[in-house]
Design a protein around this motif. Structure first.
Motif, mmCIF file in Angstrom:
data_model
loop_
_atom_site.group_PDB
_atom_site.id
_atom_site.type_symbol
_atom_site.label_atom_id
_atom_site.label_comp_id
_atom_site.label_asym_id
_atom_site.label_seq_id
_atom_site.Cartn_x
_atom_site.Cartn_y
_atom_site.Cartn_z
ATOM 1 N N THR A 1 0.831 -1.215 0.000
ATOM 2 C CA THR A 1 0.000 0.000 0.000
ATOM 3 C C THR A 1 0.862 1.261 0.000
ATOM 4 N N PHE A 2 1.882 1.287 0.863
ATOM 5 C CA PHE A 2 2.743 2.481 0.930
ATOM 6 C C PHE A 2 3.454 2.708 -0.407
ATOM 7 N N ILE A 3 3.979 1.611 -0.973
ATOM 8 C CA ILE A 3 4.769 1.753 -2.212
ATOM 9 C C ILE A 3 3.874 2.193 -3.369
ATOM 10 N N ILE A 4 2.706 1.583 -3.471
ATOM 11 C CA ILE A 4 1.835 1.908 -4.615
ATOM 12 C C ILE A 4 1.351 3.363 -4.525
ATOM 13 N N VAL A 5 1.106 3.847 -3.317
ATOM 14 C CA VAL A 5 0.678 5.249 -3.172
ATOM 15 C C VAL A 5 1.799 6.181 -3.640
ATOM 16 N N VAL A 6 3.024 5.885 -3.234
ATOM 17 C CA VAL A 6 4.154 6.715 -3.657
ATOM 18 C C VAL A 6 4.316 6.637 -5.180
ATOM 19 N N GLU A 7 4.158 5.454 -5.741
ATOM 20 C CA GLU A 7 4.281 5.296 -7.202
ATOM 21 C C GLU A 7 3.224 6.114 -7.936
ATOM 22 N N LEU A 8 2.002 6.068 -7.411
ATOM 23 C CA LEU A 8 0.917 6.802 -8.085
ATOM 24 C C LEU A 8 1.113 8.313 -7.997
ATOM 25 N N LEU A 9 1.796 8.754 -6.948
ATOM 26 C CA LEU A 9 2.086 10.188 -6.834
ATOM 27 C C LEU A 9 3.277 10.583 -7.704
ATOM 28 N N LEU A 10 4.255 9.685 -7.755
ATOM 29 C CA LEU A 10 5.494 10.006 -8.466
ATOM 30 C C LEU A 10 5.329 9.946 -9.989
ATOM 31 N N ALA A 11 4.523 8.997 -10.444
ATOM 32 C CA ALA A 11 4.410 8.783 -11.891
ATOM 33 C C ALA A 11 4.017 10.058 -12.664
ATOM 34 N N PRO A 12 2.988 10.808 -12.233
ATOM 35 C CA PRO A 12 2.650 12.023 -12.999
ATOM 36 C C PRO A 12 3.765 13.066 -12.975
ATOM 37 N N ILE A 13 4.465 13.175 -11.851
ATOM 38 C CA ILE A 13 5.559 14.150 -11.757
ATOM 39 C C ILE A 13 6.665 13.756 -12.742
ATOM 40 N N PHE A 14 6.974 12.484 -12.722
ATOM 41 C CA PHE A 14 7.989 11.947 -13.637
ATOM 42 C C PHE A 14 7.574 12.186 -15.084
ATOM 43 N N SER A 15 6.298 11.957 -15.313
ATOM 44 C CA SER A 15 5.730 12.121 -16.640
ATOM 45 C C SER A 15 5.903 13.551 -17.154
ATOM 46 N N GLU B 1 -3.083 0.574 -19.564
ATOM 47 C CA GLU B 1 -2.290 -0.644 -19.827
ATOM 48 C C GLU B 1 -1.129 -0.789 -18.842
ATOM 49 N N LEU B 2 -0.716 0.342 -18.252
ATOM 50 C CA LEU B 2 0.406 0.274 -17.314
ATOM 51 C C LEU B 2 0.013 -0.317 -15.962
ATOM 52 N N LEU B 3 -1.295 -0.345 -15.703
ATOM 53 C CA LEU B 3 -1.770 -0.777 -14.382
ATOM 54 C C LEU B 3 -1.311 -2.198 -14.016
ATOM 55 N N PRO B 4 -1.485 -3.200 -14.920
ATOM 56 C CA PRO B 4 -1.009 -4.539 -14.540
ATOM 57 C C PRO B 4 0.492 -4.603 -14.294
ATOM 58 N N VAL B 5 1.258 -3.811 -15.058
ATOM 59 C CA VAL B 5 2.714 -3.794 -14.856
ATOM 60 C C VAL B 5 3.036 -3.239 -13.472
ATOM 61 N N LEU B 6 2.378 -2.131 -13.171
ATOM 62 C CA LEU B 6 2.590 -1.480 -11.875
ATOM 63 C C LEU B 6 2.198 -2.414 -10.735
ATOM 64 N N LEU C 1 16.013 -8.266 -9.175
ATOM 65 C CA LEU C 1 16.450 -7.802 -10.501
ATOM 66 C C LEU C 1 15.555 -8.276 -11.659
ATOM 67 N N PRO C 2 15.194 -9.570 -11.735
ATOM 68 C CA PRO C 2 14.332 -9.995 -12.854
ATOM 69 C C PRO C 2 13.008 -9.235 -12.897
ATOM 70 N N VAL C 3 12.444 -8.944 -11.733
ATOM 71 C CA VAL C 3 11.166 -8.210 -11.699
ATOM 72 C C VAL C 3 11.368 -6.777 -12.187
ATOM 73 N N ILE C 4 12.471 -6.155 -11.737
ATOM 74 C CA ILE C 4 12.734 -4.773 -12.165
ATOM 75 C C ILE C 4 12.953 -4.718 -13.684
ATOM 76 N N ILE C 5 13.724 -5.663 -14.181
ATOM 77 C CA ILE C 5 13.984 -5.688 -15.639
ATOM 78 C C ILE C 5 12.672 -5.899 -16.408
ATOM 79 N N ALA C 6 11.895 -6.874 -15.960
ATOM 80 C CA ALA C 6 10.622 -7.158 -16.646
ATOM 81 C C ALA C 6 9.678 -5.957 -16.580
ATOM 82 N N ALA C 7 9.634 -5.302 -15.420
ATOM 83 C CA ALA C 7 8.742 -4.138 -15.266
ATOM 84 C C ALA C 7 9.205 -2.988 -16.158
ATOM 85 N N SER C 8 10.522 -2.748 -16.191
ATOM 86 C CA SER C 8 11.055 -1.651 -17.030
ATOM 87 C C SER C 8 10.784 -1.924 -18.503
ATOM 88 N N GLN C 9 11.034 -3.161 -18.927
ATOM 89 C CA GLN C 9 10.828 -3.506 -20.355
ATOM 90 C C GLN C 9 9.350 -3.393 -20.737
#
Lengths: 247, 258
Positions: free
Chosen positions: A130-144, A155-160, A197-205
């Motif tokens: 819960t903590f991580i996903i909230v931070v991700e949802l806040l960070l993603a638009p800023i990053f964007s 489509e990004l939701l399942p990856v996230l 690492l495999p999860v990070i690589i798969a998520a990034s790709q």
């Protein structure tokens, strides 16, 4: 001295079923209470969330300054940078989730609860998710905005979700392992990153493929890998957590 | 009602009928940390309603033994039974029979006193009115009813220990394990501890208590049997009534010199 009472073994199936039901309800009760307690404490202190949010923003800002004038061409590396920011911030939060319990002595209070120890794991992992996903949802638009591409795509939701579930599961297990060691804050990333690492690589790709509008077929294997990892690390801690936490 | 049925019907962890005569039985408990052996085959029985004080010098293994009995640590060898139930068989549910107090309070500083008790109560399966009633009753009992809505971080050490006492007896455990519970206690908290240890439990049965302490006088006043642990072994035991005044000191020091 009087003879000790022997245990009467329940013969009837009904009793066995009742016992199983009772154990199962104790399991979910403990997991649920640990999760709710973590959320309540965090809403009050904002200790984990604020440190994760500030740190992830700082990481993004470092990327912005490290790639001056190239932000518009950063499309290829941006998904990787995004997941690096998530990962660094997530590790910070994972570390705090058990260190707080350990340093304040409350971890032993949890260990005294009449349920399997893995219930504590699932409660903690759900809180960390819960903590991580909230931070991700806040960070993603800023990053964007800063990197000039839109991540606000369904489509990004399942990856996230798959990436973050794996992150929370693996991270919670290793955070619990590291908390009883002296160099715990250093040990967590050292243990965690190679497995993650495999999860990070798969998520990034997958993120990169979705943002470049590539067909779904290209990311299906990466999603499958993340799903497989999430499944393994949903089961493994259930078997290991008792050994991880007990002396 | 059988022991297993009673465990099934926890939360309140009651042992109303068929209560075993031996509440706690440890046989040949050993504990090694790497090459260091802390416990060397401890055999200990604590009968129902008995209050046993465990004495010993620093490093004797008292806290390690209590952690094993509380199932916070696994023994390297030996067997343990709580209320006649081998703990290896039903580790999780047997924990509902035990209440633990240590120098750590196990409390959450950022939750209020009431929230802490509600949280622990729910872990032990209490809910609804039963939980509400029990929490309020205990807050009054430990004299914290007016501070119930305050976060624990603003409590003094003595207040935290009183709340910890309430936490430990919240689920009405028939067995209390106390590891140096008098550390940092103020007078009021010490009196409450003595009261909880001495009084019958909520079913009117005498509490079974195993306690470690360095405070000989207080320990003797609360117990009816004294056990001395030295270098990982039980070296001596005697009924508390037989040890009065200065005699205790010499008896104890003679035991640990052996």
């Amino acid at each position: 001295m009087a003879r000790m009472a022997k245990i009467d073994r329940p013969i009837e199936t009904g009793l066995e079923k009742q016992k199983e039901k009772s154990a199962l309800s104790a399991y979910f009760r403990v997991a649920g209470q640990v999760f709710l307690k973590d959320i309540r404490t965090e809403l009050r202190t904002k200790e984990i969330f604020s440190s994760m949010a500030v740190f992830s923003l700082l990481v993004v800002m470092v990327f912005v300054f490290a790639l001056p004038g190239k932000l518009k061409e950063a499309g290829d590396v941006a998904p990787g940078l995004l997941w690096i920011a998530f990962t660094f911030a997530g590790v910070l939060g994972l570390n705090r989730s058990f260190i707080n319990e350990k340093d304040r002595g409350s971890l032993e209070g949890l260990l005294l609860a009449p349920a399997e120890r893995s219930a504590i794991f699932y409660g903690k992992a759900l809180g960390n998710f819960t903590f991580i996903i909230v931070v991700e949802l806040l960070l993603a638009p800023i990053f964007s905005m800063l990197f000039n591409f839109s991540v606000l795509r369904l489509e990004l939701l399942p990856v996230l979700l798959l990436g973050t579930i794996g992150f929370a599961e693996i991270g919670t297990l290793f955070a619990a392992m590291a908390v009883n060691t002296r160099a715990r804050e250093v040990l967590l990333p050292v243990l965690f990153f190679p497995i993650m690492l495999p999860v990070i690589i798969a998520a990034s790709q997958s993120t990169a493929a979705i943002l470049s509008n590539r067909p779904f077929d290209e990311i299906s294997s990466a999603l499958g890998l993340m799903f497989f990892f999430d499944l393994i690390f949903a089961v493994v801690p259930g078997m290991l957590f008792e050994l991880v936490l007990e002396e | 009602m059988t022991n297993n049925e009673q465990l099934n019907n926890s939360p309140g962890a009651t042992l109303e009928a068929g209560r075993p005569q031996v509440m706690l039985r440890a046989r040949g408990i050993t504990k090694n940390f790497g090459h260091i052996t802390v416990l060397r085959g401890v055999n200990l029985d604590v009968n129902l309603g008995e209050r046993v004080i465990l004495l010993g010098p620093n490093g004797a293994g008292k806290s390690t033994l209590l952690r094993i009995l509380a199932m916070l640590s696994r023994p390297s060898g030996g067997n343990l039974e709580i209320a006649g139930i081998p703990v290896e068989e039903t580790r999780a549910s047997v924990r509902s029979l035990i209440g633990v107090i240590s120098h750590l309070t196990y409390l959450y500083e950022d939750l209020t006193a009431r929230e802490n008790l509600h949280f622990y109560g729910k872990l032990y399966g209490l809910s609804g009115e039963r939980l509400e009633h029990r929490v309020e009753e205990l807050l009054i009992k430990v004299g914290l009813e007016r501070r119930a809505g305050q976060r624990v971080r603003y409590f003094s050490r003595g207040m935290q220990q009183r709340l910890s006492l309430a936490r430990a007896i919240l689920h009405q455990p028939p067995l209390l394990l106390l590891d140096e519970p008098d550390t940092g206690l103020d007078r009021q908290a010490a009196e409450m501890l003595a009261q909880v240890v001495s009084e019958p439990d909520d079913q009117g049965q005498p509490r079974t208590v195993l306690m470690t302490t360095h405070n000989l006088e207080r320990g003797l006043a609360l117990s009816n049997r004294v056990v001395v642990l030295s270098a990982g072994k039980i070296v001596r035991e005697a009924p508390a009534q037989r040890l009065a005044g200065d005699e205790v000191q010499s008896w104890y020091y003679e035991a640990i010199r052996r």
